[in-house]
Design a protein around this motif. Structure first.
Motif, PDB file in Angstrom:
ATOM      1  N   GLU A 130      17.010  44.739 -16.177  1.00  0.00           N
ATOM      2  CA  GLU A 130      17.121  43.588 -17.074  1.00  0.00           C
ATOM      3  C   GLU A 130      18.577  43.185 -17.325  1.00  0.00           C
ATOM      4  OE1 GLU A 130      14.989  44.483 -20.618  1.00  0.00           O
ATOM      5  OE2 GLU A 130      13.048  44.704 -19.600  1.00  0.00           O
ATOM      6  N   ILE A 131      19.510  44.011 -16.870  1.00  0.00           N
ATOM      7  CA  ILE A 131      20.933  43.703 -17.050  1.00  0.00           C
ATOM      8  C   ILE A 131      21.339  42.624 -16.049  1.00  0.00           C
ATOM      9  CG2 ILE A 131      23.277  44.651 -17.031  1.00  0.00           C
ATOM     10  CD1 ILE A 131      22.035  47.408 -17.498  1.00  0.00           C
ATOM     11  N   LYS A 132      22.146  41.684 -16.481  1.00  0.00           N
ATOM     12  CA  LYS A 132      22.646  40.658 -15.574  1.00  0.00           C
ATOM     13  C   LYS A 132      23.452  41.318 -14.459  1.00  0.00           C
ATOM     14  CE  LYS A 132      23.003  37.058 -19.118  1.00  0.00           C
ATOM     15  NZ  LYS A 132      23.938  36.171 -19.860  1.00  0.00           N
ATOM     16  N   GLU A 133      23.295  40.796 -13.256  1.00  0.00           N
ATOM     17  CA  GLU A 133      23.952  41.416 -12.103  1.00  0.00           C
ATOM     18  C   GLU A 133      25.465  41.510 -12.291  1.00  0.00           C
ATOM     19  OE1 GLU A 133      24.104  40.997  -7.214  1.00  0.00           O
ATOM     20  OE2 GLU A 133      22.738  39.750  -8.398  1.00  0.00           O
ATOM     21  N   ALA A 134      26.060  40.499 -12.898  1.00  0.00           N
ATOM     22  CA  ALA A 134      27.511  40.486 -13.098  1.00  0.00           C
ATOM     23  C   ALA A 134      27.972  41.577 -14.056  1.00  0.00           C
ATOM     24  CB  ALA A 134      27.953  39.120 -13.613  1.00  0.00           C
ATOM     25  N   GLU A 135      27.037  42.103 -14.859  1.00  0.00           N
ATOM     26  CA  GLU A 135      27.398  43.109 -15.862  1.00  0.00           C
ATOM     27  C   GLU A 135      26.979  44.523 -15.462  1.00  0.00           C
ATOM     28  OE1 GLU A 135      25.483  41.738 -19.374  1.00  0.00           O
ATOM     29  OE2 GLU A 135      26.643  39.880 -19.498  1.00  0.00           O
ATOM     30  N   LEU A 136      26.281  44.642 -14.342  1.00  0.00           N
ATOM     31  CA  LEU A 136      25.719  45.936 -13.947  1.00  0.00           C
ATOM     32  C   LEU A 136      26.790  47.000 -13.730  1.00  0.00           C
ATOM     33  CD1 LEU A 136      22.765  45.552 -11.409  1.00  0.00           C
ATOM     34  CD2 LEU A 136      22.867  47.063 -13.393  1.00  0.00           C
ATOM     35  N   LYS A 137      27.815  46.646 -12.984  1.00  0.00           N
ATOM     36  CA  LYS A 137      28.827  47.650 -12.658  1.00  0.00           C
ATOM     37  C   LYS A 137      29.552  48.117 -13.912  1.00  0.00           C
ATOM     38  CE  LYS A 137      32.657  48.780  -9.616  1.00  0.00           C
ATOM     39  NZ  LYS A 137      33.580  48.318  -8.553  1.00  0.00           N
ATOM     40  N   GLU A 138      29.923  47.183 -14.770  1.00  0.00           N
ATOM     41  CA  GLU A 138      30.634  47.552 -15.991  1.00  0.00           C
ATOM     42  C   GLU A 138      29.774  48.463 -16.868  1.00  0.00           C
ATOM     43  OE1 GLU A 138      33.777  48.017 -18.355  1.00  0.00           O
ATOM     44  OE2 GLU A 138      33.776  46.889 -16.474  1.00  0.00           O
ATOM     45  N   MET A 139      28.487  48.162 -16.938  1.00  0.00           N
ATOM     46  CA  MET A 139      27.584  49.000 -17.722  1.00  0.00           C
ATOM     47  C   MET A 139      27.464  50.393 -17.108  1.00  0.00           C
ATOM     48  SD  MET A 139      25.825  49.212 -20.428  1.00  0.00           S
ATOM     49  CE  MET A 139      25.724  47.470 -20.924  1.00  0.00           C
ATOM     50  N   CYS A 140      27.445  50.439 -15.786  1.00  0.00           N
ATOM     51  CA  CYS A 140      27.365  51.724 -15.091  1.00  0.00           C
ATOM     52  C   CYS A 140      28.619  52.558 -15.349  1.00  0.00           C
ATOM     53  CB  CYS A 140      27.174  51.480 -13.599  1.00  0.00           C
ATOM     54  SG  CYS A 140      26.736  52.950 -12.669  1.00  0.00           S
ATOM     55  N   LEU A 141      29.778  51.922 -15.277  1.00  0.00           N
ATOM     56  CA  LEU A 141      31.035  52.630 -15.526  1.00  0.00           C
ATOM     57  C   LEU A 141      31.091  53.149 -16.962  1.00  0.00           C
ATOM     58  CD1 LEU A 141      33.542  50.213 -13.712  1.00  0.00           C
ATOM     59  CD2 LEU A 141      32.670  52.399 -12.869  1.00  0.00           C
ATOM     60  N   MET A 142      30.668  52.326 -17.902  1.00  0.00           N
ATOM     61  CA  MET A 142      30.666  52.742 -19.307  1.00  0.00           C
ATOM     62  C   MET A 142      29.703  53.902 -19.536  1.00  0.00           C
ATOM     63  SD  MET A 142      30.772  49.045 -21.252  1.00  0.00           S
ATOM     64  CE  MET A 142      30.318  49.804 -22.818  1.00  0.00           C
ATOM     65  N   SER A 143      28.545  53.842 -18.895  1.00  0.00           N
ATOM     66  CA  SER A 143      27.548  54.899 -19.074  1.00  0.00           C
ATOM     67  C   SER A 143      28.042  56.227 -18.509  1.00  0.00           C
ATOM     68  CB  SER A 143      26.231  54.495 -18.404  1.00  0.00           C
ATOM     69  OG  SER A 143      25.685  53.348 -19.022  1.00  0.00           O
ATOM     70  N   LEU A 144      28.767  56.178 -17.407  1.00  0.00           N
ATOM     71  CA  LEU A 144      29.303  57.408 -16.823  1.00  0.00           C
ATOM     72  C   LEU A 144      30.258  58.109 -17.785  1.00  0.00           C
ATOM     73  CD1 LEU A 144      29.946  56.298 -13.118  1.00  0.00           C
ATOM     74  CD2 LEU A 144      28.388  58.112 -13.860  1.00  0.00           C
ATOM     75  N   THR A 145      31.021  57.326 -18.532  1.00  0.00           N
ATOM     76  CA  THR A 145      32.003  57.931 -19.442  1.00  0.00           C
ATOM     77  C   THR A 145      31.360  58.542 -20.686  1.00  0.00           C
ATOM     78  OG1 THR A 145      32.431  55.794 -20.526  1.00  0.00           O
ATOM     79  CG2 THR A 145      33.837  56.387 -18.665  1.00  0.00           C
ATOM     80  N   ASP A 146      30.046  58.372 -20.842  1.00  0.00           N
ATOM     81  CA  ASP A 146      29.345  59.075 -21.921  1.00  0.00           C
ATOM     82  C   ASP A 146      29.201  60.561 -21.609  1.00  0.00           C
ATOM     83  OD1 ASP A 146      29.039  56.787 -23.425  1.00  0.00           O
ATOM     84  OD2 ASP A 146      27.033  56.336 -22.635  1.00  0.00           O
ATOM     85  N   PHE A 147      29.485  60.926 -20.353  1.00  0.00           N
ATOM     86  CA  PHE A 147      29.365  62.314 -19.916  1.00  0.00           C
ATOM     87  C   PHE A 147      30.757  62.905 -19.685  1.00  0.00           C
ATOM     88  CE2 PHE A 147      25.575  60.063 -18.627  1.00  0.00           C
ATOM     89  CZ  PHE A 147      24.538  60.948 -18.894  1.00  0.00           C
ATOM     90  N   GLU A 148      30.825  64.215 -19.666  1.00  0.00           N
ATOM     91  CA  GLU A 148      32.050  64.875 -19.235  1.00  0.00           C
ATOM     92  C   GLU A 148      32.268  64.563 -17.750  1.00  0.00           C
ATOM     93  OE1 GLU A 148      34.326  66.629 -21.023  1.00  0.00           O
ATOM     94  OE2 GLU A 148      33.148  65.914 -22.734  1.00  0.00           O
TER      95      GLU A 148
END
Length: 229
Positions: free
Chosen positions: A40-58
């Protein structure tokens, strides 16, 4: 052995491999991080959301998530666990002994480097276009081996290709060639010339940027029928 004229038409360094992180890849990675409804995420925002989600982890945990996606099924769980620590400091896309894994180790490191603002090693690849003129029928099947041989001819004897694969360059078997060339795209072809766009690691082919134009000999790998004679 056939002789060819070779021209390097363009050359550039790149960080992200073409097509390495498509929409489906990013959505699947978000799902692996338990993100709800990534489609449901806009394609233009997918990568940024993925990068942000990765930083929720060590960093090591994020690396394990990415590696589980990119190389799952090709290494054991324990091997991937080890790599999730080594990838923080090692250039695995250059140093890991299984060459076939290098492109996926590269794209894994590239995404993690981007997510964690340089905490992982900085990647660098090359993308260039070459025109080869001569009896181009040699490239009709399994072109990687004769292409790597022709590229090696444009590099010094001190280059990594010559130092590690001198025997394969001269012989009729160069299995590693398909893993040295990460992406091979035929751009155009005439009766006497063919133009390719090539993507590889700087580790292997950076020196070709100095070649400009040259003449070289190359040969194809032997076929199974030829080996049996």
């Amino acid at each position: 052995m056939s002789k060819f004229k070779v021209e390097v038409l363009s050359f550039e360094h790149i960080q992200e491999l073409p097509g390495s992180w498509e929409k489906n890849d990013l959505a699947n990675l978000l799902e692996a991080m338990d993100y709800q409804n990534p489609n449901e995420i806009k394609e233009a925002e997918l990568k940024e959301m993925c990068l942000m989600s990765l930083t929720d982890f060590e960093p090591e945990e994020a690396a394990k998530i990415v590696l589980d996606y990119t190389i799952a099924g090709r290494l054991t769980e324990g091997q991937i666990q080890n790599l999730s620590h080594e990838i923080l400091t090692e250039k695995l896309w250059e140093e890991y002994p299984e060459l076939a894994l290098h492109p996926d180790l590269y794209r894994s490191t590239q995404l993690l480097y981007e997510a964690f603002n340089g905490k992982f090693p900085r990647v660098e690849a090359v993308q260039f276009t070459i025109q080869i003129s001569g009896d181009i029928s040699i490239f009709n099947e399994n072109p990687e081996a004769p292409i790597v041989r022709i590229l090696a001819a444009g590099m010094s004897d001190r280059s990594l290709i010559h130092r590690l694969f001198s025997e394969q360059i001269e012989s009729s078997h160069f299995e590693e060639a398909k893993d040295i060339i990460w992406q091979l795209k035929q751009v155009s072809q005439s009766e006497t010339s063919v133009t390719y766009e090539i993507v590889s690691s700087s580790y292997w082919l950076d020196e070709i940027k100095y070649a400009d134009s040259y003449e070289a000999e190359t040969h194809a790998d032997a076929t199974d029928d030829e080996d049996s004679k």
